[in-house]
Scaffold this motif. Structure first.
Motif, PDB file in Angstrom:
ATOM      1  N   THR A 179       8.847  -0.653  -8.483  1.00 31.68           N
ATOM      2  CA  THR A 179       9.933   0.092  -7.845  1.00 31.68           C
ATOM      3  C   THR A 179       9.458   1.417  -7.257  1.00 31.68           C
ATOM      4  O   THR A 179      10.126   1.975  -6.400  1.00 31.68           O
ATOM      5  CB  THR A 179      11.082   0.357  -8.838  1.00 31.68           C
ATOM      6  N   SER A 180       8.324   1.937  -7.739  1.00 23.50           N
ATOM      7  CA  SER A 180       7.792   3.139  -7.094  1.00 23.50           C
ATOM      8  C   SER A 180       6.318   3.312  -7.438  1.00 23.50           C
ATOM      9  O   SER A 180       5.853   2.836  -8.485  1.00 23.50           O
ATOM     10  CB  SER A 180       8.571   4.391  -7.532  1.00 23.50           C
ATOM     11  N   ILE A 181       5.605   3.950  -6.530  1.00 19.51           N
ATOM     12  CA  ILE A 181       4.199   4.313  -6.753  1.00 19.51           C
ATOM     13  C   ILE A 181       4.082   5.757  -6.288  1.00 19.51           C
ATOM     14  O   ILE A 181       4.258   6.046  -5.108  1.00 19.51           O
ATOM     15  CB  ILE A 181       3.260   3.409  -5.936  1.00 19.51           C
ATOM     16  N   THR A 182       3.831   6.667  -7.225  1.00 17.17           N
ATOM     17  CA  THR A 182       3.890   8.092  -6.890  1.00 17.17           C
ATOM     18  C   THR A 182       2.554   8.776  -7.165  1.00 17.17           C
ATOM     19  O   THR A 182       2.074   8.778  -8.302  1.00 17.17           O
ATOM     20  CB  THR A 182       4.995   8.790  -7.724  1.00 17.17           C
ATOM     21  N   TRP A 183       1.981   9.359  -6.129  1.00 18.86           N
ATOM     22  CA  TRP A 183       0.718  10.072  -6.252  1.00 18.86           C
ATOM     23  C   TRP A 183       0.953  11.484  -6.790  1.00 18.86           C
ATOM     24  O   TRP A 183       1.935  12.144  -6.414  1.00 18.86           O
ATOM     25  CB  TRP A 183       0.077  10.216  -4.880  1.00 18.86           C
ATOM     26  N   TYR A 208      -7.978   1.562  -5.201  1.00 17.45           N
ATOM     27  CA  TYR A 208      -7.951   2.851  -4.512  1.00 17.45           C
ATOM     28  C   TYR A 208      -8.740   2.725  -3.222  1.00 17.45           C
ATOM     29  O   TYR A 208      -9.795   2.067  -3.185  1.00 17.45           O
ATOM     30  CB  TYR A 208      -8.583   3.929  -5.408  1.00 17.45           C
ATOM     31  N   ALA A 209      -8.259   3.338  -2.150  1.00 13.53           N
ATOM     32  CA  ALA A 209      -9.026   3.389  -0.899  1.00 13.53           C
ATOM     33  C   ALA A 209      -8.966   4.813  -0.365  1.00 13.53           C
ATOM     34  O   ALA A 209      -7.874   5.398  -0.276  1.00 13.53           O
ATOM     35  CB  ALA A 209      -8.437   2.414   0.122  1.00 13.53           C
ATOM     36  N   SER A 210     -10.132   5.377  -0.049  1.00 13.63           N
ATOM     37  CA  SER A 210     -10.132   6.717   0.536  1.00 13.63           C
ATOM     38  C   SER A 210      -9.511   6.649   1.931  1.00 13.63           C
ATOM     39  O   SER A 210      -9.400   5.569   2.521  1.00 13.63           O
ATOM     40  CB  SER A 210     -11.560   7.264   0.606  1.00 13.63           C
ATOM     41  N   ALA A 224       0.837  -1.199   0.000  1.00  7.87           N
ATOM     42  CA  ALA A 224       0.000   0.000   0.000  1.00  7.87           C
ATOM     43  C   ALA A 224       0.873   1.251   0.000  1.00  7.87           C
ATOM     44  O   ALA A 224       1.957   1.244   0.574  1.00  7.87           O
ATOM     45  CB  ALA A 224      -0.893   0.008   1.239  1.00  7.87           C
ATOM     46  N   ARG A 225       0.405   2.295  -0.680  1.00  8.46           N
ATOM     47  CA  ARG A 225       1.103   3.591  -0.653  1.00  8.46           C
ATOM     48  C   ARG A 225       0.096   4.679  -0.305  1.00  8.46           C
ATOM     49  O   ARG A 225      -0.900   4.853  -1.006  1.00  8.46           O
ATOM     50  CB  ARG A 225       1.678   3.923  -2.022  1.00  8.46           C
ATOM     51  N   ARG A 226       0.386   5.394   0.746  1.00  5.99           N
ATOM     52  CA  ARG A 226      -0.507   6.471   1.148  1.00  5.99           C
ATOM     53  C   ARG A 226      -0.108   7.758   0.425  1.00  5.99           C
ATOM     54  O   ARG A 226       1.081   8.038   0.261  1.00  5.99           O
ATOM     55  CB  ARG A 226      -0.412   6.678   2.656  1.00  5.99           C
ATOM     56  N   SER A 227      -1.100   8.521   0.000  1.00  3.30           N
ATOM     57  CA  SER A 227      -0.811   9.817  -0.612  1.00  3.30           C
ATOM     58  C   SER A 227      -0.632  10.846   0.509  1.00  3.30           C
ATOM     59  O   SER A 227      -1.040  10.597   1.649  1.00  3.30           O
ATOM     60  CB  SER A 227      -1.975  10.236  -1.512  1.00  3.30           C
ATOM     61  N   PRO A 228      -0.071  12.010   0.197  1.00  4.46           N
ATOM     62  CA  PRO A 228       0.046  13.046   1.243  1.00  4.46           C
ATOM     63  C   PRO A 228      -1.315  13.489   1.773  1.00  4.46           C
ATOM     64  O   PRO A 228      -1.406  14.112   2.827  1.00  4.46           O
ATOM     65  CB  PRO A 228       0.745  14.197   0.510  1.00  4.46           C
ATOM     66  N   ASN A 229      -2.399  13.173   1.061  1.00  9.15           N
ATOM     67  CA  ASN A 229      -3.739  13.531   1.527  1.00  9.15           C
ATOM     68  C   ASN A 229      -4.419  12.388   2.277  1.00  9.15           C
ATOM     69  O   ASN A 229      -5.594  12.496   2.633  1.00  9.15           O
ATOM     70  CB  ASN A 229      -4.613  13.942   0.341  1.00  9.15           C
ATOM     71  N   ASN A 273      -5.178   9.266   1.221  1.00 11.85           N
ATOM     72  CA  ASN A 273      -5.771   8.174   0.440  1.00 11.85           C
ATOM     73  C   ASN A 273      -4.707   7.129   0.125  1.00 11.85           C
ATOM     74  O   ASN A 273      -3.504   7.402   0.217  1.00 11.85           O
ATOM     75  CB  ASN A 273      -6.379   8.724  -0.850  1.00 11.85           C
ATOM     76  N   GLN A 274      -5.186   5.945  -0.249  1.00  6.10           N
ATOM     77  CA  GLN A 274      -4.207   4.890  -0.480  1.00  6.10           C
ATOM     78  C   GLN A 274      -4.430   4.178  -1.802  1.00  6.10           C
ATOM     79  O   GLN A 274      -5.547   4.083  -2.296  1.00  6.10           O
ATOM     80  CB  GLN A 274      -4.293   3.857   0.645  1.00  6.10           C
ATOM     81  N   VAL A 275      -3.330   3.675  -2.347  1.00  8.36           N
ATOM     82  CA  VAL A 275      -3.435   2.768  -3.478  1.00  8.36           C
ATOM     83  C   VAL A 275      -2.839   1.445  -3.018  1.00  8.36           C
ATOM     84  O   VAL A 275      -1.810   1.407  -2.347  1.00  8.36           O
ATOM     85  CB  VAL A 275      -2.722   3.322  -4.737  1.00  8.36           C
ATOM     86  N   ILE A 276      -3.567   0.363  -3.329  1.00 13.91           N
ATOM     87  CA  ILE A 276      -3.101  -0.972  -2.963  1.00 13.91           C
ATOM     88  C   ILE A 276      -2.666  -1.668  -4.248  1.00 13.91           C
ATOM     89  O   ILE A 276      -3.460  -1.778  -5.187  1.00 13.91           O
ATOM     90  CB  ILE A 276      -4.223  -1.828  -2.314  1.00 13.91           C
ATOM     91  N   ASN A 277      -1.439  -2.091  -4.289  1.00  9.52           N
ATOM     92  CA  ASN A 277      -0.916  -2.822  -5.451  1.00  9.52           C
ATOM     93  C   ASN A 277      -0.925  -4.314  -5.113  1.00  9.52           C
ATOM     94  O   ASN A 277      -0.373  -4.735  -4.103  1.00  9.52           O
ATOM     95  CB  ASN A 277       0.505  -2.329  -5.758  1.00  9.52           C
TER      96      ASN A 277
END
Lengths: 525, 179
Positions: free
Chosen positions: A470-474, A444-446, A421-426, A428-432
């Motif tokens: 290698t990276s997940i960038t919001w 996507y998860a709020s 999972a990667r959390r955005s600065p706001n 929210n999250q994206v699950i890979n």
């Protein structure tokens, strides 16, 4: 969950041997090796093999007496004729060049005449102007597809790819200024890695650092460079002497060129980031008393003048340790959020979400969990269930939402699988999710877990066996997500659109080899 | 980087050329030896590299270090020599055992005589140069991935990938031989 798979660990063991891992990647690898006996044994075996190979080479060739005297005599005699032959051949080349230019000029005139009236290609200037619309904002990324590492930009839809640097040196690690007008990047064009600025169309290149040392843009835990102060007037950089493994953190005022030493002493910095209010800088150091021992996360905060150092660990009760080298800033930047771990009696463990209020050095316990807590955001705890493959967003009122990420996978196929999972600065999250059949999904998860939705109607299919995320960038407004994948054969970039899930995002190949490079989104004004 | 030395070599100053050769001959010879594994061949490749570099000094603009640039030239010359060696070897095989008896032990044969690491060396010599040269540059000459990429003029990712392929093969041999 924010860890790495065995397969990735094995690849990073080799990446570490070649000095290709970023600090966050090294940390993740160290973390994995601490908990995985077989990987640790493998790493040790690889290190032993490297030593053995070096010894074998030296044993075989070091004893050789060196070049014979004939080499010296032959070269010095032969060299005396070279300037004359060079002068003759340059004269011939000059003549041939002049003739070629005349022919080329005639050909260009002819082509221009033929093209008059046809629609012009999109120019870089147009690309930049169009980027003011959020739908076509730019992504800056590193690519060596042309045989040399350069910085490119393209629109979020993958169009308008433009090489901004076009320089034979190694240009990498772009980072947009907060106003979206400038890009900071690293380049070794003067022999050392230095920090440069260029504007959004690649012009007005400006060298910011000049010392005979390497200079790097600091990265956060996800490998993203965000050196810019929120007002865009200052830039963080790390200075590293050649051959050194440690560096010193500085802050540069771009207009006045004043440089402030932020942290005295050379250390291995990790996870450096600005607070959103621009008042402070957070960073992680290894607090282990011996450098080779297990990594002990030390969280530090210093203000932008390099003073008022806060050692977050000292605020913790003695029973608690910081769980991992990650932290988040609250939206206004007045506090730092992190997860601590506490070992209770009777073999029970507890994870605690803390919020450190930085003006008062006060630590507030926001939530606890008896299962692994990944993080906490504005009242919602993000935890693993007792089933480690169940993700739960647990809100303060006790309500919750869950996701079983591996449900999209066919688990009857015997191969590796997992998710991160990667959390955005706001928040929210994206699950890979990567399935055993090599398909890859994104969800996507709020921030509170109330909205959970797939970002793809069909998976990204069949990436090669050795391919890793290698990276997940919001993007700064959470509308786009750039995902980079790397394998020994190919490294690629995909863009996901949160508002309009695509059937399958287009692939942008960044390298025909393994490239660890994190892209940067142009901020939305 | 000594620009006066380079300029001196460009205009044919004999003392500059001597100093230039003196400074770099051990490095270039060592590089050639590690690729060709034959001291006579390494001598020839070293002098050929120097003359090629002195001819091409006008094209050196300092984008990489002088040593990296010289290494790049030497690697290319060694590759050409390896290709010639292979052609000779093929011819020798076609001619059969007639020449075999009179020929000194080949690189592969002589490595078999080593007391240890026989399998390792056999594999190193069997490797194609695409994989062998990065391994030698990394583990004997202790060059970084960026330097190797610059010398071989390929992306860093390609160097890492080639190293990984070679390392996995060699590592397996070492594990099997329990070395």
């Amino acid at each position: 969950m924010n860890g790495i798979s065995h397969k990735q660990a094995v690849q990073w063991i080799y990446g570490r041997l070649d000095g290709l891992l970023s600090e966050p990647q090294r940390l993740l690898l160290d973390e994995h090796l601490r908990s995985c006996d077989s990987c640790r044994v493998y790493a040790s075996s690889v290190d032993g093999f490297s030593d053995h190979l070096q010894n074998e080479f030296h044993r075989r060739w070091d004893a050789q007496p060196g070049p014979s005297q004939n080499v010296f005599e032959y070269v010095t005699t032969g060299a005396s004729r070279i300037p004359m032959t060079n002068r003759i051949s340059s004269g011939v080349r000059l003549l041939a060049g002049a003739m070629a230019l005349i022919i080329l000029g005639i050909a260009i005139n002819f082509v221009i005449a033929r093209l008059q009236g046809s629609s012009p290609l999109t120019t870089v200037t147009e690309v930049v102007e169009r980027s003011q619309l959020p739908e076509i904002r730019l992504l800056a990324f590193t690519s060596d597809q042309n045989g040399n590492s350069d910085i490119y930009v393209m629109h979020a839809d993958g169009s308008g790819q433009t090489n901004l640097t076009n320089n034979p040196a190694r240009d990498s690690n772009p980072s947009w200024s907060p106003d979206g007008k400038w890009i900071a990047f690293e380049s070794d064009r003067d022999g050392f890695v230095q920090i440069y600025l260029m504007d959004a169309n690649g012009s007005n290149v400006f060298q910011l650092t000049h010392d005979e040392a390497h200079h790097f843009l600091p990265m956060n835990i996800h490998g993203e460079s965000n050196p810019w102060s929120p007002d865009g007037n200052k830039l963080l950089f790390l200075k590293q002497e050649p051959e050194a493994e440690t560096s010193t953190l500085y802050l540069l005022d771009i207009k006045s060129k004043n440089v402030v030493l932020l942290v005295n002493g050379t250390v291995q910095f990790n996870n450096i980031s600005w607070s959103p209010d621009g008042k402070r800088i957070g960073y992680v150091l290894n607090d282990s008393p011996t450098p080779d021992a297990t990594f002990v996360t030390g969280l530090y905060v210093v203000d932008a003048a390099g003073s008022n150092l806060i050692v977050i660990n000292t605020l913790l009760p003695q029973t608690d340790v910081v769980d991992k080298p990650s932290y988040y800033w609250s939206r206004n930047g007045s506090s730092m959020i992190f997860i601590a771990y506490r070992h209770l009696d009777e073999g029970r463990d507890q994870w605690i979400a803390y919020e450190a209020i930085l003006d008062s050095n006060q630590l507030i316990e926001r939530a606890t969990s008896s299962t692994i807590m990944e993080d906490w955001w504005e009242g919602t705890s993000f935890v693993h269930g007792t089933d480690p493959y169940l993700l739960t967003w647990l809100r303060a009122d006790g309500a919750f939402n869950t996701l079983k990420p591996l449900e999209v996978c066919d688990l009857t196929v015997e191969s590796e699988y997992g998710f991160l999972a990667r959390r955005s600065p706001n928040g929210n999250q994206v699950i890979n999710i990567f399935c055993p059949n090599r398909e890859m999904w994104f969800y996507y998860a709020s921030s509170d877990g109330r909205i959970i939705k797939p970002l793809l109607n069909s998976p990204i299919p069949s990436f090669t066996v050795d391919m890793n995320v290698t990276s997940i960038t919001w993007s700064s407004d959470d509308q786009f997500i750039a995902v980079t994948l790397a394998s020994p054969e190919k490294s690629s970039l995909y863009i996901l659109n949160v508002k309009s899930p695509s059937i399958q995002p287009g692939e942008i190949v960044m390298s025909s080899g393994e490239l660890y490079a994190v892209p940067s989104w142009q901020p939305v004004p | 980087m000594d620009y006066r030395l380079i300029e001196g070599c460009r205009v044919g100053d004999s003392s500059a050329v001597e100093s230039f050769v003196h400074t770099y001959q051990q490095d270039l010879y060592s590089l050639a030896l590690s690729i060709l594994d034959d001291s006579n061949e390494a001598d020839d490749a070293t002098q050929e590299s120097f003359l090629a570099a002195l001819h091409a000094l006008d094209s050196f603009h300092g984008a990489s270090s002088l040593k990296t640039w010289l290494f790049s030239i030497t690697v290319n010359i060694c590759r050409t020599r390896l290709q010639k060696q292979r052609r000779r070897e093929r011819l020798r095989k076609i001619l059969g055992g007639i020449l075999q008896a009179a020929h000194p032990p080949s690189v592969e044969e002589s490595t078999i005589e080593l007391e240890s690491g026989e399998a390792l060396w056999r594999l190193i010599h069997q490797m194609d140069e695409k994989h062998r040269i990065p391994i030698v540059l990394r583990y004997y000459h202790d060059l970084s991935i960026a330097e190797i990429a610059s010398i071989l003029q390929v992306p860093e990712g390609t160097v890492h990938s080639r190293l990984n392929t070679a390392r996995r093969q060699l590592h397996n041999v070492l594990k099997e031989g329990n070395l």
